[in-house]
Write an enzyme that holds these catalytic residues in place. Structure first.
Site, mmCIF file in Angstrom:
data_model
loop_
_atom_site.group_PDB
_atom_site.id
_atom_site.type_symbol
_atom_site.label_atom_id
_atom_site.label_comp_id
_atom_site.label_asym_id
_atom_site.label_seq_id
_atom_site.Cartn_x
_atom_site.Cartn_y
_atom_site.Cartn_z
ATOM 1 N N ARG A 13 15.480 -15.785 72.564
ATOM 2 C CA ARG A 13 15.775 -14.350 72.454
ATOM 3 C C ARG A 13 15.250 -13.834 71.101
ATOM 4 O O ARG A 13 14.222 -13.179 71.033
ATOM 5 C CB ARG A 13 17.288 -14.123 72.621
ATOM 6 C CG ARG A 13 17.656 -12.675 72.905
ATOM 7 C CD ARG A 13 17.717 -11.820 71.662
ATOM 8 N NE ARG A 13 18.637 -12.368 70.668
ATOM 9 C CZ ARG A 13 18.692 -11.928 69.409
ATOM 10 N NH1 ARG A 13 17.912 -10.962 68.995
ATOM 11 N NH2 ARG A 13 19.535 -12.489 68.561
ATOM 12 N N ASP A 14 15.918 -14.185 70.029
ATOM 13 C CA ASP A 14 15.498 -13.697 68.711
ATOM 14 C C ASP A 14 14.062 -14.149 68.430
ATOM 15 O O ASP A 14 13.236 -13.402 67.902
ATOM 16 C CB ASP A 14 16.450 -14.243 67.636
ATOM 17 C CG ASP A 14 16.558 -13.347 66.417
ATOM 18 O OD1 ASP A 14 15.647 -12.525 66.199
ATOM 19 O OD2 ASP A 14 17.534 -13.466 65.674
ATOM 20 N N HIS A 209 24.664 -16.043 61.550
ATOM 21 C CA HIS A 209 23.276 -15.941 62.041
ATOM 22 C C HIS A 209 22.391 -15.619 60.839
ATOM 23 O O HIS A 209 22.446 -14.517 60.314
ATOM 24 C CB HIS A 209 23.253 -14.826 63.093
ATOM 25 C CG HIS A 209 21.912 -14.503 63.674
ATOM 26 N ND1 HIS A 209 21.574 -14.801 64.979
ATOM 27 C CD2 HIS A 209 20.816 -13.888 63.149
ATOM 28 C CE1 HIS A 209 20.339 -14.369 65.219
ATOM 29 N NE2 HIS A 209 19.856 -13.815 64.122
ATOM 30 N N HIS A 211 18.619 -15.629 58.739
ATOM 31 C CA HIS A 211 17.155 -15.661 58.752
ATOM 32 C C HIS A 211 16.682 -16.252 57.430
ATOM 33 O O HIS A 211 17.358 -16.130 56.410
ATOM 34 C CB HIS A 211 16.594 -14.248 58.961
ATOM 35 C CG HIS A 211 16.667 -13.817 60.396
ATOM 36 N ND1 HIS A 211 15.558 -13.720 61.205
ATOM 37 C CD2 HIS A 211 17.730 -13.509 61.184
ATOM 38 C CE1 HIS A 211 15.944 -13.348 62.419
ATOM 39 N NE2 HIS A 211 17.248 -13.212 62.437
ATOM 40 N N CYS A 242 13.666 -9.291 64.073
ATOM 41 C CA CYS A 242 13.963 -8.044 64.786
ATOM 42 C C CYS A 242 12.772 -7.096 64.738
ATOM 43 O O CYS A 242 12.299 -6.739 63.657
ATOM 44 C CB CYS A 242 15.187 -7.368 64.166
ATOM 45 S SG CYS A 242 15.534 -5.761 64.914
ATOM 46 N N ASN A 251 14.134 -16.832 61.969
ATOM 47 C CA ASN A 251 15.464 -17.403 61.757
ATOM 48 C C ASN A 251 15.345 -18.717 61.003
ATOM 49 O O ASN A 251 14.254 -19.251 60.842
ATOM 50 C CB ASN A 251 16.093 -17.725 63.120
ATOM 51 C CG ASN A 251 16.396 -16.499 63.933
ATOM 52 O OD1 ASN A 251 15.496 -15.801 64.357
ATOM 53 N ND2 ASN A 251 17.659 -16.241 64.162
HETATM 54 N N1 COA Z 1 18.497 -2.265 80.142
HETATM 55 C C1 COA Z 1 17.723 -1.594 81.048
HETATM 56 N N2 COA Z 1 17.558 -0.279 81.055
HETATM 57 C C2 COA Z 1 18.224 0.432 80.132
HETATM 58 C C3 COA Z 1 19.034 -0.190 79.172
HETATM 59 C C4 COA Z 1 19.163 -1.592 79.204
HETATM 60 N N3 COA Z 1 19.905 -2.249 78.314
HETATM 61 N N4 COA Z 1 19.543 0.755 78.370
HETATM 62 C C5 COA Z 1 19.072 1.931 78.801
HETATM 63 N N5 COA Z 1 18.283 1.736 79.859
HETATM 64 C C6 COA Z 1 17.533 2.750 80.611
HETATM 65 C C7 COA Z 1 18.410 3.900 81.038
HETATM 66 O O1 COA Z 1 19.018 3.648 82.268
HETATM 67 C C8 COA Z 1 17.438 5.041 81.093
HETATM 68 O O2 COA Z 1 16.663 4.909 82.266
HETATM 69 P P1 COA Z 1 16.163 6.188 83.077
HETATM 70 O O3 COA Z 1 15.246 6.925 82.146
HETATM 71 O O4 COA Z 1 15.478 5.592 84.257
HETATM 72 O O5 COA Z 1 17.396 6.955 83.402
HETATM 73 C C9 COA Z 1 16.506 4.743 79.924
HETATM 74 O O6 COA Z 1 16.582 3.320 79.727
HETATM 75 C C10 COA Z 1 16.904 5.461 78.646
HETATM 76 O O7 COA Z 1 18.282 5.215 78.401
HETATM 77 P P2 COA Z 1 18.995 5.621 77.039
HETATM 78 O O8 COA Z 1 20.425 5.227 77.117
HETATM 79 O O9 COA Z 1 18.685 7.064 76.723
HETATM 80 O O10 COA Z 1 18.303 4.661 76.009
HETATM 81 P P3 COA Z 1 17.548 5.013 74.655
HETATM 82 O O11 COA Z 1 16.217 5.532 74.958
HETATM 83 O O12 COA Z 1 18.472 5.783 73.777
HETATM 84 O O13 COA Z 1 17.351 3.533 74.050
HETATM 85 C C11 COA Z 1 18.147 1.270 73.833
HETATM 86 C C12 COA Z 1 18.471 2.756 73.682
HETATM 87 C C13 COA Z 1 19.320 0.476 73.291
HETATM 88 C C14 COA Z 1 17.941 0.973 75.310
HETATM 89 C C15 COA Z 1 16.839 0.933 73.074
HETATM 90 O O14 COA Z 1 16.915 1.449 71.784
HETATM 91 C C16 COA Z 1 16.597 -0.561 73.015
HETATM 92 O O15 COA Z 1 16.341 -1.213 74.007
HETATM 93 N N6 COA Z 1 16.599 -1.174 71.828
HETATM 94 C C17 COA Z 1 16.276 -2.572 71.715
HETATM 95 C C18 COA Z 1 17.123 -3.212 70.706
HETATM 96 C C19 COA Z 1 16.759 -4.663 70.548
HETATM 97 O O16 COA Z 1 16.631 -5.396 71.494
HETATM 98 N N7 COA Z 1 16.596 -5.079 69.295
HETATM 99 C C20 COA Z 1 16.337 -6.403 68.958
HETATM 100 C C21 COA Z 1 17.544 -7.253 68.988
HETATM 101 S S1 COA Z 1 18.671 -6.936 67.679
HETATM 102 ZN ZN ZN Z 2 18.266 -12.500 64.186
#
Ligand code: COA
Ligand code: ZN
Length: 308
Positions: A13-14, A209, A211, A242, A251
């Site tokens: 994942r990370d 956790h 890094h 990240c 990490n």
């Molecule tokens: N899995 C799948 N789809 C998701 C989802 C998830 N976890 N979260 C939101 N969606 C979908 C929604 O259903 C929506 O779909 P639609 O347009 O078809 O209706 C769309 O994505 C937008 O949803 P929204 O709640 O407005 O999300 P956002 O655009 O504000 O983004 C996150 C928020 C959290 C989804 C986004 O910032 C993200 O994925 N960040 C990744 C963080 C990460 O993994 N970081 C590294 C690890 S720490």
């Molecule tokens: Zn990390």
């Protein structure tokens, strides 16, 4: 019987979230199988994020389903919001790590909402678990990212971390995972924070956790272990970081962390030579990635004796 520590592999994942080449689902599962066979009970196998945000995890459901069939393995998954949490529950996840950040600015960059809004979504996820009758069956952990400082915001007040941890414990978290997302922590800071944290979280288990961005990763593990922490995340070959935190790198390397903990008398249940064989495979699976880690090059010392 040696004092024991749990090392949770987070490379899938990370580690993979910064890797541009798609690792095939079957290779991810082979990685899980080999590492489970080397003694790992806990592997964070994927992340339920939108594939448009991190394409590497488009196969999250398949990876989780495959990992669930591996004997002795309890796969966990990361989720960045309630939507990810409900998807993970839909696909039968038994351990879910919800991530939010102590740094307001990192939270905004990472999941596009305030930390308090993320805390509210964590509470909603706990409620969703109860509504599905899964209390006591699905473990909900919450990671506090950027707990030791942030490459966007800078300083992160310790008090903010304590306040969030207390709210998580009160909300029903089964574990609080304290993360140094960008490698800002030093051992003194780690010792102080972990020594005080449990007065805010009570009996809730704490994981750490780290890094190794600034070569403090293993020193921080020792400091956390001294403060009583017995759960550590690590990534094979030190892969990772990240994508939403500028300057984030890998990490602590799992193989180095296992060697360290065993050397200081904390048993991990992991077979180091089997683990190094999995580590060698990583070079075949990700030939263009830069991997870290010292043990792979030097191999265990002649005088090395595992803890248990
Ligand atoms: N899995 C799948 N789809 C998701 C989802 C998830 N976890 N979260 C939101 N969606 C979908 C929604 O259903 C929506 O779909 P639609 O347009 O078809 O209706 C769309 O994505 C937008 O949803 P929204 O709640 O407005 O999300 P956002 O655009 O504000 O983004 C996150 C928020 C959290 C989804 C986004 O910032 C993200 O994925 N960040 C990744 C963080 C990460 O993994 N970081 C590294 C690890 S720490
Ligand atoms: Zn990390």
């Amino acid at each position: 019987m040696a004092d024991m520590a749990i090392i949770r592999e987070v490379g899938l994942r990370d580690g993979l979230q910064l890797v541009k080449d798609m690792l095939p689902t079957e290779t991810k599962l082979e990685w899980c199988r080999l590492q489970a066979a080397a003694g790992f009970n806990e592997i964070e196998v994927t992340s339920f994020v939108p594939p448009s945000v991190i394409p590497q995890f488009a196969d999250a459901a398949e990876v989780l389903a495959g990992a669930k069939t591996i004997p002795g393995l309890r796969p966990s998954v990361l989720v960045p919001n309630l939507k990810g949490g409900t998807r993970a529950l839909d696909h039968g996840a038994e351990k879910i790590t919800f991530v939010l950040s102590a740094s307001e600015e990192h939270n905004l960059s990472n999941v596009r909402k305030s930390t308090d809004a993320s805390l509210a979504e964590f509470r909603d996820l706990v409620a969703e678990r109860e509504a599905r009758g899964l209390a006591g069956k699905v473990e909900l952990s919450c990671a506090i990212a950027t707990a030791f400082g942030c490459s966007i915001q800078g300083e992160v007040p310790e008090l903010r971390v304590f306040e969030i941890a207390a709210q998580l414990a009160e909300a029903g978290a089964d574990e609080v995972n304290v993360a140094d997302t960008v490698g800002y922590a030093n051992p003194h800071q780690v010792r102080t924070l972990f020594s005080v944290l449990t007065s805010y979280t009570g009996a809730v288990p704490i994981a750490a956790h780290f890094h190794d961005t600034r070569a403090m990763g293993l020193a921080n593990v020792v400091a956390a272990a001294d403060a009583g922490i017995r759960r550590f995340d690590a990534s094979l070959g030190g892969l990772g970081g990240c994508p939403f935190a500028p300057g984030a790198t890998g990490n602590i390397a799992t193989e180095d962390c296992v060697y360290l903990l065993e050397s200081i008398g904390l048993g991990t249940g992991i077979d180091i030579s089997a683990l190094l064989e999995v580590r060698a495979k990583l070079d075949e699976w990700l030939p263009t990635e830069r991997v870290e880690g010292r043990l792979m090059k030097a191999k265990p010392a002649k005088t090395f004796r595992p803890a248990a």
